[in-house]
Design a protein around this motif. Structure first.
Motif: not given
Length: 547
Positions: A89-97, A133-141
């Motif tokens: 929810a905080l867009s901290s995807y590495s921590g979420s993964i 979370a992995k998909l979101a991390a890819g988009g955030a990169s």
């Protein structure tokens, strides 16, 4: 165990959806364990309080509680799952993964064959959360796009304003108000921060790859955004990566709170101030607050995650208001500029804008009654900002440059008025009003708010003509007489050339500002033609057809 009845009460309240009351019960239970040998046995209380905060959309505090639960019990899969949810929810995807992987690992530590049906469903949810979370991390990169990327070198608003600097200085502080003052002040601050950021970088040292740089970059960038967010520009493909590295560097250098929520920060800030003094806590608080401001801006403008932007600015305001009250007798030089009236006001103004954007984006998900309640809530916050500005004028014993006055007094008030106008207009669409008169009143109030906002801005600011246009539209809907609307159309025409001198190439120009001017010119010509033909008088109301 004295905390068990409190935990049971919290569980009961949570089951009924009373999350705030449940949170308070879990807090009582936690306090009942503090300082005794039961403290390490109550990870469940922190995990349960994290669940309350997730439902209340207080994600930073939820992450703090869930992390505490995992520290008390590293094998607690539900705590890892709640930490992962909060981090996503905080867009901290590495921590979420990482947290999702821990949740799955701890749940799988028992034989899957002996899983109950709820545990099997839980495992599936964790696996789906990890994939998301992995998909979101890819988009955030991907590179941050769409934030006022320049297309005309040397012709952007700050370039035009820079060419006017000598003229403005010659007029002095008593000259005609101009948006050039605003964009110049914002540009100077923003550019100073960007220059500091670009001077840093990663270097190879005997201890490995390290970041070398200077602090104050985030201060300059956020000061620029707070003076006028239109100054934010990405002029380098590496800008997002450099900004991320600078944020990490400054957080570490100032010992800022990177993941904690307001409750944990307030408690720790008091402790650090008592033990280490203001030299330790002042830069940490400033960086934490500015980090939230910058992240909120990027979440809203780059990712359109307005709900998270609201939460981050709400967190900032909670800490700021607490600090202003707790340290009200402490000198500004000690506690820092972030606790000043003007700084806090700008954070409120930004949050108000994010609240409005979030309301627009989620309107289709609300019932008419829910939409009306949300609009009235936003309108009340706009009124509160307007009152605060009136109640806390600038110190008359000090001299301020025109840009400061416009950025921290005039523009926040004008923005709040415009948002009030929007709320009045949108309330009509909720179909919760009674009768034609009430509908007309809301359109009239919308027109009044937009008009007051428009005339608050200098005539050479593009927002002056934009909100004049909004006022005209709403007055037409209210059936206002021509004698009221025609001067506004004339005002759009006369101001348009002044606006182009500075704002010819801007984000708003790309969003249709010049079409608004053309529409106004067409309306003005049509209405004047009808008046010449004697078909209408200045006392009549008319809404001409648009081409």
């Amino acid at each position: 165990m004295s905390w068990l009845p409190l935990k049971d009460e919290g569980n009961s309240l949570f089951a009924r959806g009373n999350y705030q009351a449940a949170l308070e019960k879990y807090t009582e239970a936690i306090n009942a364990t503090t300082g005794n040998d039961e403290e390490d046995k109550v990870a469940v209380l922190y995990a349960n309080r994290a669940a309350c905060r997730l439902n209340l959309k207080r994600y930073h505090d939820a992450a703090t509680d869930a992390k505490k639960a995992t520290q008390l019990d590293p094998g607690y899969s539900k705590a890892w799952g709640r930490l992962a949810t909060a981090m996503s929810a905080l867009s901290s995807y590495s921590g979420s993964i990482n947290a999702w992987e821990k949740a799955i690992e701890t749940l799988k530590s028992k034989d899957e064959k002996s899983f109950s049906a709820p545990e099997a469903k839980q495992l599936q949810q964790y696996q789906e959360g990890l994939q998301a979370a992995k998909l979101a991390a890819g988009g955030a990169s991907q590179p941050v796009r769409g934030i006022n990327i320049p297309g005309r070198h040397g012709q952007l608003p700050w370039d035009r304003a820079l060419s006017m600097r000598a003229e403005l200085m010659a007029q002095g502080i008593n000259g005609l108000p101009s948006s050039a003052w605003v964009i110049l002040g914002a540009y100077d601050e923003f550019r100073s921060g960007v220059d500091i950021m670009k001077s840093g970088g990663r270097v190879q040292t005997p201890r490995g790859l390290m970041y070398q740089g200077h602090t104050k970059a985030i201060e300059g960038i956020t000061n620029g955004i707070m003076r006028d967010e239109r100054v934010f520009v990405i002029d380098d493909p590496s800008f997002p990566d450099k900004l991320r590295d600078q944020m990490i560097f400054e957080c570490q250098a100032t010992k800022a709170w990177e993941t904690e929520g307001p409750e944990a920060i307030k408690e720790d800030a008091l402790r650090r101030q008592r033990q280490n003094g203001w030299a330790d806590v002042r830069p940490a608080l400033a960086m934490t607050i500015r980090g939230w401001i910058l992240r909120a801006f990027l979440e809203s403008h780059a990712k359109h995650n307005h709900a998270l932007a609201v939460e981050m600015t709400t967190n900032a305001l909670e800490v700021l208001e607490w600090g202003r009250s707790t340290w009200r007798t402490v000198a500004k030089s000690d506690r820092g500029v972030i606790f000043s009236d003007t700084f806090t006001r700008c954070v409120r103004s930004h949050r108000l804008q994010y609240m409005m954007k979030e309301c627009v984006d989620t309107a289709s998900k609300r019932s008419p009654l829910q939409s009306a309640e949300r609009l009235n809530e936003i309108k009340s916050e706009a009124d509160a900002i307007i009152r605060e500005i009136g109640d806390h004028p600038l110190d008359k014993s000090q001299e301020y440059d025109p840009g400061f006055v416009l950025s921290f007094v005039v523009y926040p008030r004008a923005a709040a008025l415009a948002i009030k106008g929007y709320c009045h207009k949108e309330l009509v669409k909720t179909k919760t009003l009674r009768g034609v008169e009430e509908i007309r009143d809301h359109f009239t109030n919308a027109g009044n708010c937009y008009l007051e906002a428009a005339v608050s801005y200098p005539e050479d600011d593009e927002q002056h003509i934009w909100f004049l246009h909004c006022a005209v539209d709403n007055y037409f809907q209210a059936g206002a007489p021509i004698k009221l609307t025609l001067p506004m159309l004339e005002g759009i025409r006369t101001a348009s050339e002044k606006v182009k001198k500075i704002w010819e190439y801007s984000a708003l120009a790309m969003q249709g500002r010049d079409q608004v001017v053309r529409d106004a010119l067409g309306m003005e010509e049509e209405i004047k033609g009808l008046l010449r033909q004697g078909r209408y008088t200045l006392e009549d109301s008319v809404c001409p057809e648009r081409s």
